[in-house]
Design a protein around this motif. Sequence first.
Motif, PDB file in Angstrom:
ATOM      1  N   LYS A   1       0.800  -1.209  -0.200  1.00  0.00           N
ATOM      2  CA  LYS A   1       0.064   0.043   0.055  1.00  0.00           C
ATOM      3  C   LYS A   1       0.885   1.335   0.071  1.00  0.00           C
ATOM      4  CE  LYS A   1      -3.572  -2.335   2.703  1.00  0.00           C
ATOM      5  NZ  LYS A   1      -4.474  -2.318   4.009  1.00  0.00           N
TER       6      LYS A   1
ATOM      7  N   LYS B   1       2.454  -4.296   9.933  1.00  0.00           N
ATOM      8  CA  LYS B   1       1.184  -3.804  10.864  1.00  0.00           C
ATOM      9  C   LYS B   1       0.146  -4.258  10.230  1.00  0.00           C
ATOM     10  CE  LYS B   1       3.491   0.496  12.152  1.00  0.00           C
ATOM     11  NZ  LYS B   1       3.459   2.077  12.341  1.00  0.00           N
ATOM     12  N   ASP B   2       0.151  -4.252   8.935  1.00  0.00           N
ATOM     13  CA  ASP B   2      -1.282  -4.707   8.518  1.00  0.00           C
ATOM     14  C   ASP B   2      -1.841  -6.039   8.275  1.00  0.00           C
ATOM     15  OD1 ASP B   2      -1.719  -1.734   8.174  1.00  0.00           O
ATOM     16  OD2 ASP B   2      -1.382  -1.695   6.177  1.00  0.00           O
ATOM     17  N   TYR B   3      -0.455  -6.804   7.919  1.00  0.00           N
ATOM     18  CA  TYR B   3      -0.648  -7.925   7.420  1.00  0.00           C
ATOM     19  C   TYR B   3      -0.001  -9.329   8.224  1.00  0.00           C
ATOM     20  CZ  TYR B   3      -1.395 -11.770   3.892  1.00  0.00           C
ATOM     21  OH  TYR B   3      -1.484 -12.968   3.112  1.00  0.00           O
TER      22      TYR B   3
END
Length: 421
Positions: free
Chosen positions: A136, A167-169
Amino acid sequence: MNNDRVNASIITIGDELLIGQTIDTNSAWMGQELNKLGVWVKRRVAVGDVWEEIWNALDEESRQSEIILITGGLGPTADDITKPLLSKYFGGKMVVNKEARENVITIFERYIKRPMLAVNLKQAEVPDVCEVIQNKRGTAPGMWFEKNGKIFVSMPGVPNEMKGMMKDYILPRLPARFSLPAVIHRTLLTAGIGESYLADRIKDFETALPHYVKLAYLPNFGMVRLRLTATSKNVAEITQEVDRLFATLQDLVQDVMVINEDKTLEEAVGILLSKHKKTVATAESCTGGYVGHLITSIPGSSAYFMGGVVSYDNAIKENVLGVKAATLDTDGAVSEETVREMANGIKKLMKTDYAVSISGIMGPGGGSEEKPVGTVWIAVAGITETVARKFHTRYNRMRNIEITAIYALNMLRESILKDNN
């Protein structure tokens, strides 16, 4: 291997890391985040852009750990060999990932606004045996592989992009895959006391700690961070025990404790200024605005930091800050009288509650027998008084600047506490 512990290895790839051209901050950040989850970073390995070395590192670290995190080597140039190597290592072939391709095109059209080269589209190629982690924050996707019960994750070396994927995945998925213990940390910050003196003061406390609670000393630039750590499956019980021990530790170091949280000195100063609704300004000579930089690195600092003047030249000290010409002629720029007048001058100019001023000789040249390199005067103009102190630093130029800034912030902290207690 400790069967009660989930181990991770971090492999960083790139010749630039080995020759010191790029500093590896990724491993430190990943280690901190993994530790919060209860994952133990067993090894950190840096390898160059060499096929055999990367391959051997994957073999070796998969023998050591359950989780292998890899950063670097995912760019579009010829020296970026991580993706084709991983494809061969896991027995796959390179294919174009549609979502990653659309991401590359979007970034070029929306942000870069330059013609896209064919080599840029290679960023969208991934091994067909991986789970693709969309990026992203950039063009290179990440890749999640599994082999023999081990997890391998390859991410870009760009810190911002790596952090986004973690952090996201990645971090959210690990607790579901492993039985992870709770890791409890309690940290405080001290200033004005050396590590050895601090250790001597709390030696009886440290000796009496139960085996499952560890005390770490983390010294840096005139400060020492003390951290208690415990790991347990029983979160409530261990939290209560660590809190009790942490309260005892705080009592032992109360006179030198800056803050009983894992925060920096500049954060602690900001908390005090915000709490008491006070403001500050800076007048810096030899530190070139470094104190102001530290203060403004904290989000929300605009509420209490009004501004600063870098008064490197004596004319600025005199014409902007109001230092008397006679003071500069008689006592010199590096003197108690000058920093007092600098602090009072910037406080008046910026209409603040507090002001910090610094003048000194950072080196490597410029010193004299009377005022050798490392001589620094710092003043803090507070609500009730202006305090000035002389310090002697003994390091290289940059470290002298950094430690001088720490001295200045700590003097400011002490002045705020004195005025508001």
